[in-house]
Design an enzyme around this catalytic site. Structure first.
Site, short mmCIF file in Angstrom:
data_model
loop_
_atom_site.label_atom_id
_atom_site.label_comp_id
_atom_site.label_asym_id
_atom_site.label_seq_id
_atom_site.Cartn_x
_atom_site.Cartn_y
_atom_site.Cartn_z
N SER A 97 0.83 -1.20 0.00
CA SER A 97 0.00 0.00 0.00
C SER A 97 0.87 1.25 0.00
O SER A 97 0.42 2.33 -0.38
CB SER A 97 -0.92 0.01 1.22
OG SER A 97 -0.17 -0.01 2.43
N HIS A 131 -4.39 13.48 1.02
CA HIS A 131 -3.71 13.24 -0.25
C HIS A 131 -4.10 14.28 -1.28
O HIS A 131 -5.07 15.03 -1.09
CB HIS A 131 -4.02 11.83 -0.79
CG HIS A 131 -3.21 10.75 -0.16
ND1 HIS A 131 -3.56 10.13 1.01
CD2 HIS A 131 -2.03 10.17 -0.53
CE1 HIS A 131 -2.66 9.22 1.33
NE2 HIS A 131 -1.72 9.23 0.40
N LYS A 135 -5.95 11.65 -6.34
CA LYS A 135 -6.01 10.29 -5.81
C LYS A 135 -7.44 9.78 -5.92
O LYS A 135 -8.38 10.42 -5.45
CB LYS A 135 -5.53 10.24 -4.36
CG LYS A 135 -5.44 8.82 -3.81
CD LYS A 135 -4.64 8.76 -2.54
CE LYS A 135 -4.54 7.33 -2.00
NZ LYS A 135 -3.89 6.41 -2.96
N GLY A 141 -4.79 3.40 0.60
CA GLY A 141 -4.36 2.06 0.96
C GLY A 141 -3.47 2.07 2.19
O GLY A 141 -3.51 1.14 3.01
#
Length: 236
Positions: A97, A131, A135, A141
């Site tokens: 991840s 993020h 994304k 993840g």
């Protein structure tokens, strides 16, 4: 080492730069709408594509006997199928991840803290991840891996993006322009809060880790993780 890049977006380009600096050759730069021409030349593949392409990319490599490293998130409903295929084809596969060295050390810290805090019921745990706006999956993840680490070592049983109920970990997933990745874990009580946090400054750490994983995977058979690559399992 001859590398196929499966996914040639921002991450793919950073991986290419680092791989070339380390003396490797790129034999394929594949986007989601281009064929696998050149994959047969590769000694290893690195997949940083999109959730809808990852399963096809991993499957194609395993069927052709090409070791593959995947850092794409958002497709893990098919993870067991891909690991079964890897074993059936006697292949080599690493999913992570997050391939950053710092994040993998953060995973270890998260596990250790979860074990310690499980004795103190006055603290409740929550998470925040931030993020960039491009994304596609939420939570990340990495956030899911962190939540699973807490669940494994505590009385929590699930994570949720909604308001948490008993035995659930709330994850606040935020999308902000030009943020490579920030993950925070909070243990809060009526009197104080304990926080651990990892902040990525750019994509270089993710890219370098994926290339190191690809170098490590050459000549091996089986399903592995970054704990194997970094020899962290023996240190637990």
């Amino acid at each position: 080492m001859k590398i196929a890049l499966l996914g040639y977006g921002k991450m793919g380009k950073v991986i290419e730069q680092i791989a070339l600096e380390r003396g490797h050759e790129i034999v394929l730069k594949k986007s989601s709408n281009t064929p696998f021409d050149g994959l047969e030349l590769a000694e290893v593949a690195i997949d940083f594509s999109v959730p809808t392409s990852a399963v096809e990319n991993i499957s194609e490599c395993l069927h052709r006997g090409i070791p593959i490293v995947s850092g794409t998130t958002g497709w893990l409903d098919h993870y067991d199928t891909m690991t079964a295929l890897c074993k059936e084809k006697n292949g080599a596969f690493i999913y992570g991840s997050n391939f950053s060295l710092g994040v993998n050390l953060f995973f270890e810290l998260n596990d250790y803290l979860a074990k310690m805090m499980s004795k103190f019921n006055q603290y409740s745990v929550s998470m925040e991840e931030i993020h960039h706006t491009q994304k596609l999956d939420a939570p990340s993840g990495t956030a899911i891996s962190l939540a699973k680490g807490i669940i494994e070592h505590s009385n929590y049983t699930h994570w949720t993006l909604e308001k948490a109920t008993n035995h659930e970990i709330h994850i606040d997933a935020k999308r902000i322009e030009n943020v490579p990745g920030t993950h925070s874990i909070f243990y809060s009580s009526a009197v104080d809060t304990i926080e651990i946090k990892h902040t990525a400054h750019n994509r270089d750490g993710f890219a370098l880790g994926s290339v190191i994983a690809a170098e490590w995977l050459i000549g091996k058979k089986g399903v592995y993780t970054m704990r194997d690559v970094l020899d962290l399992e023996k240190r637990r």
